[in-house]
Enzyme design. Structure first.
Site, PDB file in Angstrom:
ATOM      1  N   CYS A  29       0.994  -1.331  -0.044  1.00 44.19           N
ATOM      2  CA  CYS A  29       0.002  -0.047  -0.130  1.00 44.19           C
ATOM      3  C   CYS A  29       0.784   1.350   0.036  1.00 44.19           C
ATOM      4  O   CYS A  29       2.059   1.069   0.476  1.00 44.19           O
ATOM      5  CB  CYS A  29      -0.938   0.008   1.182  1.00 44.19           C
ATOM      6  SG  CYS A  29      -2.011  -1.332   1.293  1.00 44.19           S
ATOM      7  N   HIS A 173      -3.012 -11.510   5.449  1.00 45.30           N
ATOM      8  CA  HIS A 173      -3.208 -10.235   6.281  1.00 45.30           C
ATOM      9  C   HIS A 173      -4.447  -9.913   7.130  1.00 45.30           C
ATOM     10  O   HIS A 173      -4.626  -8.819   7.319  1.00 45.30           O
ATOM     11  CB  HIS A 173      -2.782  -9.071   5.535  1.00 45.30           C
ATOM     12  CG  HIS A 173      -1.534  -9.158   4.732  1.00 45.30           C
ATOM     13  ND1 HIS A 173      -1.128  -8.630   3.498  1.00 45.30           N
ATOM     14  CD2 HIS A 173      -0.191  -9.443   5.589  1.00 45.30           C
ATOM     15  CE1 HIS A 173       0.243  -8.794   3.240  1.00 45.30           C
ATOM     16  NE2 HIS A 173       0.919  -9.276   4.631  1.00 45.30           N
TER      17      HIS A 173
END
Ligand code: ADP
Ligand code: SF4
Length: 686
Positions: A29, A173
């Site tokens: 990200c 995750h």
């Protein structure tokens, strides 16, 4: 000539594609996502240029039921999203790498606050793990599962259309529906998608089979999977072994990850390089397909070991590639001393966490490639024969000297003390922060290669000294000092301090001035790492320590660096008393008065000394003197940078030094103008 690192430059076949080496930028990200796609394209392209053989996007939401607003990631909801995704893939290809796309359905982690769709997951549960929004996911029906499979197929088809070479099925995750189905923590279904591990991996199998079929050999299929969830009821070794046993040959690549981003990207304060090894070791044997994993790898020897001992085939990196997009090329060219090693501070993560473009302590150009035109390795050449004098060799002064030196200017860097590094050198002596030294070490190595930059140690400068030199341009990087009057966020005026009270600040501890006595109150109104670290330091030296803070947790801003929970745990385990939701109102001899922040109800805490961690003041006297000398015509320009301009993070200081170097000799812009390029949403027809 052979090098011990040659093995890192071997190609690896991933299904129908072949990498040029073993360096693999895993999906990460960046806080740019759908809002700043051109900025992201430039950022990814530079990594490709720096030698990463595969460069991936972050998670790309495949559907409006997978909306993790307010976080800013990429989307592939429909064809409207394709131009942005194409631009990123094209840029990665132009840089010379294979382009990977991580297709994600966030399931019960998606609160869908933008789309207002009802979140879906394996079971009826509140949305988790990344939000406590008052929203529940509903258990998916068979028809929802069919929908999800179709949405994923559509996303695969669209990814192929815009040229991605590696297409991910994402199950890691705690962010993915596939993770939620696989995890006994979230999956309490009683149908064929719940219960046994075979049932819990059914949806994963289906999405993998769909993807392989849809791709039909036109791209590689990767699967990012949780190997360990680190909760008693989550995904553990036996689950991943079963998954690999059943599905090991389905995708072309396995990408091993932890069960939370927090567990994956631990800071150097809490975990060493290669911390995932214990969870990944031995898994490669369970598949013939190549495997990639991460571990904040910056040491080429550690990378070689991962390959030679058969733990990984590809060296995955997010943070090391952020800190140094040119890391592979530097290893290839044997320029190891110029590797800008990640310090493991997670300032990069704070960009995504605060929905702002990624930034990096070590690499100030990160996030600025497109909007300001900065590059991690190059800068535009000098535009005059001006010489620049820089005062202060902390992170901002060192970076300004390096970047001006790279541009070709003659630079004198004057440091008052014997040591370079300023606050970085001081702070890296604190518990857990030794890797922060890399901010100084990289710049020292880089400066050693620049004959046009001279460093003078033990050279404290005054305005008179400076005017005597023939430098017309001065950057003042003299840093800041911690306040000892209690002014911070809670109290914006000095606290009452009784005569004779023992009051210290972090600067005293840096200079080994320790409190007399046994009991110390640390007052943390700074809310980042310093309060907790100072408490740890004092505890390790044998003091009885209480940490008082107006916040509900110690160091609450570190929620953005994924440290807040570990900090509380470490404080508790070291026997430090935490007194939260309390402000310090007065300091006496032998004790302090604190008050509940909600009720103002006061209470006394006995102590021999207080350490105030509240705020800092810039050391700007020299700067102000020099401004007067400039106005008198003695100098052409003076600029303050880093903490001297305004105290902030180390990342901000490095960035500030870089900015001054980039803007030196640049055409003067009005500060009425936006100081960078923007990408503004195009209006749709009404
Ligand atoms: P920043 O984070 O902005 O880089 P630091 O506090 O880390 O700031 O570093 C400031 C550096 O400047 C320290 O190494 C300090 O010794 C040095 N310094 C401060 N005042 C002077 C001065 N008058 N002359 C030379 N060096 C100075
Ligand atoms: Fe590493 Fe810190 Fe840069 Fe992130 S911000 S890449 S953790 S140095």
């Amino acid at each position: 000539m052979t090098s011990p690192y040659d093995i890192l430059f071997e190609p690896v076949k991933i299904g129908p594609v072949t990498t040029k080496n073993r360096f693999y930028q895993v999906p990460h990200c960046n806080g740019m996502g759908y809002r700043d796609p051109s900025a992201q394209a430039s950022m990814r392209k530079i990594k490709a240029e720096g030698g990463w053989s595969v460069v991936c996007t972050e998670q790309v939401e495949i559907h409006a039921t997978s909306d993790i607003a307010p976080f800013i990631e990429l989307r592939i909801w429909d064809d409207q999203d394709l131009p942005a995704l194409a631009r990123i893939a094209d840029a990665i290809h132009e840089g010379g790498a294979l382009a990977g796309i991580e297709l994600a359905h966030n399931g019960m982690n998606a609160p869908n606050q933008l789309s207002r769709e009802i979140p879906i997951g394996p079971s009826h549960l509140p949305v988790a793990p990344d939000t406590i929004a008052p929203i529940q996911a509903r258990a998916m029906t068979k028809s929802d599962i069919a929908d999800l499979r179709r949405w994923h197929r559509n996303a695969v088809r669209r990814s192929l259309e815009v040229g991605y070479d590696v297409i991910y099925v994402y199950g890691a995750h705690g962010y993915s529906t596939l993770h939620h189905f696989l995890s006994p923590r979230y999956n309490s279904r009683t149908d064929e998608y719940g219960g046994s591990v075979i049932n819990r991996m059914r949806l994963l199998r289906e999405l993998l089979e769909d993807t392989v079929e849809e791709v039909a050999g036109r791209a590689a299929v990767a699967c990012r999977i949780t190997v360990e969830e680190e909760t008693h009821d989550g995904i553990h070794r036996e689950d991943i072994e079963a998954v690999l046993g059943e599905l090991g040959e389905l995708p072309d690549l396995w990408d091993f990850a932890m069960g939370s981003w927090e567990g994956d990207s631990m800071t150097s304060r809490f975990a060493p390089e290669g911390r995932q090894e214990e969870f990944v070791v031995g898994l490669k044997k369970l598949t013939t397909k190549p495997v990639v994993g991460v571990g904040r790898f910056t040491s080429p020897d550690a990378m070689v070991r991962q390959v030679k001992t058969g733990i990984l085939d590809l060296i995955g990196a997010a943070r090391p590639s952020i800190a140094d997009p040119f890391l592979p090329n530097k290893i290839r060219d044997n320029r190891l001393e110029l590797i800008r090693e990640c310090i493991g501070c997670n300032i990069c993560v704070t960009g995504d966490q605060t929905m702002s473009p990624i930034r990096c302590t070590q690499n100030p150009s990160m996030g600025e490639e497109w909007r300001r035109g900065w590059h991690p390795e190059f800068s535009r050449p000098k535009e005059s024969d001006s010489r620049v004098l820089i005062v202060g060799a902390g992170p901002s002064g060192l970076e300004a000297a390096r970047a001006l030196g790279v541009r070709g200017y003659d630079v004198a860097l004057m440091e008052g003390s014997r040591e370079l590094g300023g606050r970085v050198t001081r702070e890296s002596r604190l518990p857990g922060l030794s890797a922060w030294n890399r901010v100084r070490d990289y710049r020292e190595s880089a400066l050693a290669q620049l004959p046009n930059v001279e460093i003078f140690r033990e050279s404290p400068m005054t305005a008179d000294d400076i005017v005597e030199f023939e430098f017309q341009h001065v950057l003042v990087a003299t840093g800041a000092t911690w306040r000892t009057d209690g002014v911070g966020r809670w109290h914006t005026r000095p606290l009452p301090i009784a005569p004779g009270a023992q009051v210290l600040g972090p600067d005293d501890l840096f200079a080994d001035r320790l409190p007399d006595g046994k009991r110390v109150v640390v007052y943390d109104d700074d809310h980042y790492y310093m309060g907790g670290v100072v408490a740890e330091l004092l505890r390790a030296k044998g003091y009885d320590v209480s940490i008082v803070t107006p916040s509900p947790q110690v160091s609450p801003w570190t929620v953005n660096t994924f440290e807040v929970n570990r900090i509380q745990r470490r404080l508790i385990q070291s026997g430090i008393e935490r007194i939260t939701d309390h402000a310090l109102n007065a300091i006496g001899v032998g004790g302090v008065t604190i008050a509940d922040v909600y009720t103002d109800s006061p209470r006394e805490v006995e102590c021999d000394a207080v350490v105030l961690v509240t705020a800092r003041l810039p050391k700007e006297e020299l700067y102000l003197d020099l401004v007067a000398r400039r106005d008198a015509g003695d100098l052409a320009s003076v600029r303050s940078v880093g903490d001297c301009l305004a105290p902030g993070t180390i990342a901000a200081a490095v960035w500030s030094g870089r900015r001054a170097a980039e803007e030196f000799d640049a055409p003067q812009r009005s500060n009425d103008d936006v100081p960078f390029r923007r990408e503004v949403t195009e209006l749709a027809p009404l």
